[in-house]
Design a protein around this motif. Structure first.
Motif, short mmCIF file in Angstrom:
data_model
loop_
_atom_site.label_atom_id
_atom_site.label_comp_id
_atom_site.label_asym_id
_atom_site.label_seq_id
_atom_site.Cartn_x
_atom_site.Cartn_y
_atom_site.Cartn_z
N VAL A 53 0.87 -1.18 0.00
CA VAL A 53 0.00 0.00 0.00
C VAL A 53 0.90 1.23 0.00
O VAL A 53 1.70 1.41 0.92
N GLU A 54 0.80 2.04 -1.01
CA GLU A 54 1.71 3.16 -1.20
C GLU A 54 1.68 4.12 -0.01
O GLU A 54 0.63 4.54 0.45
N GLY A 55 2.87 4.45 0.49
CA GLY A 55 3.01 5.42 1.57
C GLY A 55 2.83 4.86 2.96
O GLY A 55 3.09 5.55 3.95
N ALA A 56 2.38 3.61 3.09
CA ALA A 56 2.08 3.04 4.40
C ALA A 56 3.34 2.49 5.06
O ALA A 56 4.23 1.98 4.37
N PRO A 57 3.42 2.55 6.39
CA PRO A 57 4.57 1.97 7.11
C PRO A 57 4.56 0.45 6.98
O PRO A 57 3.54 -0.16 6.68
N PRO A 58 5.70 -0.19 7.22
CA PRO A 58 5.75 -1.66 7.19
C PRO A 58 4.99 -2.25 8.37
O PRO A 58 4.79 -1.59 9.39
N VAL A 59 4.60 -3.50 8.22
CA VAL A 59 3.83 -4.20 9.25
C VAL A 59 4.74 -5.19 9.98
O VAL A 59 5.49 -5.94 9.34
N ASP A 60 4.67 -5.18 11.30
CA ASP A 60 5.43 -6.12 12.12
C ASP A 60 4.77 -7.50 12.02
O ASP A 60 3.66 -7.71 12.51
N ALA A 61 5.45 -8.45 11.38
CA ALA A 61 4.86 -9.76 11.12
C ALA A 61 4.51 -10.52 12.40
O ALA A 61 3.48 -11.20 12.47
N GLY A 62 5.36 -10.43 13.41
CA GLY A 62 5.11 -11.14 14.65
C GLY A 62 3.86 -10.67 15.36
O GLY A 62 3.04 -11.48 15.82
N LYS A 63 3.69 -9.35 15.45
CA LYS A 63 2.51 -8.79 16.12
C LYS A 63 1.25 -9.01 15.28
O LYS A 63 0.19 -9.31 15.80
N GLN A 64 1.40 -8.87 13.96
CA GLN A 64 0.27 -9.09 13.06
C GLN A 64 -0.17 -10.55 13.10
O GLN A 64 -1.36 -10.86 13.01
N GLY A 65 0.81 -11.44 13.26
CA GLY A 65 0.53 -12.87 13.27
C GLY A 65 -0.37 -13.30 14.42
O GLY A 65 -1.05 -14.32 14.34
N LYS A 66 -0.38 -12.52 15.50
CA LYS A 66 -1.25 -12.85 16.64
C LYS A 66 -2.73 -12.79 16.24
O LYS A 66 -3.58 -13.36 16.92
N HIS A 67 -3.01 -12.14 15.12
CA HIS A 67 -4.40 -11.96 14.68
C HIS A 67 -4.71 -12.72 13.40
O HIS A 67 -5.70 -12.46 12.75
N GLN A 68 -3.82 -13.66 13.05
CA GLN A 68 -4.03 -14.50 11.88
C GLN A 68 -4.30 -15.94 12.31
O GLN A 68 -3.48 -16.54 13.03
N GLU A 69 -5.43 -16.49 11.93
CA GLU A 69 -5.76 -17.86 12.30
C GLU A 69 -4.71 -18.82 11.73
O GLU A 69 -4.30 -18.70 10.58
N GLY A 70 -4.28 -19.77 12.56
CA GLY A 70 -3.28 -20.73 12.13
C GLY A 70 -1.85 -20.28 12.39
O GLY A 70 -0.92 -21.08 12.25
N HIS A 71 -1.67 -19.02 12.79
CA HIS A 71 -0.33 -18.52 13.09
C HIS A 71 0.06 -18.94 14.50
O HIS A 71 -0.77 -18.91 15.41
N ARG A 72 1.31 -19.33 14.69
CA ARG A 72 1.75 -19.80 16.00
C ARG A 72 1.58 -18.74 17.09
O ARG A 72 1.24 -19.06 18.23
#
Length: 218
Positions: A114-133
């Motif tokens: 997404v143009e102009g948006a900051p990067p996403v922290d995968a570890g913190k984002q993963g807490k809200h993804q089903e199937g993520h450890r």
């Protein structure tokens, strides 16, 4: 140079390491490195600052010279700014683009491009993804994205288009996406947090009681 004093590589190894790592990213108009040959009874000097180990001078408009003598280097303000900029460029190369249904890594930075948006922290984002450890190990009833999606692009879009949450200006944004994003099949609002490093993570704003019921059904 720190507070007008020459710093040595032994005292500040990280500075020297950063200079070495970032040298390829610094533009020619930002700084120039000169090797200075030190001979007996000779030393490079700058007005008010001198020493046998090196100094910083100016050549032309806004160009710092990093003069390297024996075992030390002094760095002007614009060179420090250039190094910080180079760090950002180097960091951006470590951001991995992901598709909506990709299972996120345990750590690192990702983007939904997404143009102009900051990067996403995968570890913190993963807490809200089903199937993520990180989600499975969490002791809380975490809000999750629909159909096991990672929500990376949605999070970046929400950051760009959202408004500051009441009482949490500068750290949390909320965004009404007008489409279902939550695993409850109803939630359309997104919450996005930003950390001290400028990285973000987000999740659907599913009410706590609904999250609890969803968790009981698993």
């Amino acid at each position: 140079m720190k507070n007008g004093k020459i710093v040595s590589p032994k005292a500040h190894p990280n500075l020297y390491n950063q200079l070495e790592k970032c040298k390829d990213y610094l533009g020619k108009d930002q700084y120039k490195v000169e090797k200075v040959k030190i001979t007996r009874n000779e030393m490079p000097l700058a007005p008010g600052i001198g020493g046998i180990l090196g100094n910083v001078g100016k050549i032309g408009k806004g160009i710092d010279i990093i003069r390297q003598g024996i075992g030390a280097v002094t760095v002007g303000k614009s060179a420090i700014e250039a190094i910080n900029s180079a760090r950002s460029v180097e960091a951006s190369k470590r951001v991995r683009a992901v598709n909506p249904k990709d299972l996120l890594a345990q750590q690192g930075l990702v983007t939904g491009e997404v143009e102009g948006a900051p990067p996403v922290d995968a570890g913190k984002q993963g807490k809200h993804q089903e199937g993520h450890r990180n989600n499975e190990q969490s002791t809380e009833d975490k809000s999750t994205w629909i159909d096991g999606e990672n929500g990376v692009a949605d999070t970046q879009e929400a950051w760009e288009k959202g408004r500051w949450a009441d009482g949490r200006e500068g750290t949390v944004k909320e965004y009404e996406s007008d489409r279902v994003v939550g695993s409850d099949g109803v939630t359309t609002e997104i919450v996005v947090h930003i950390d001290g490093k400028g990285n973000i993570h987000g999740y659907p704003k599913i009410p706590k009681e609904v999250r609890r019921k969803l968790n009981e059904l698993k």
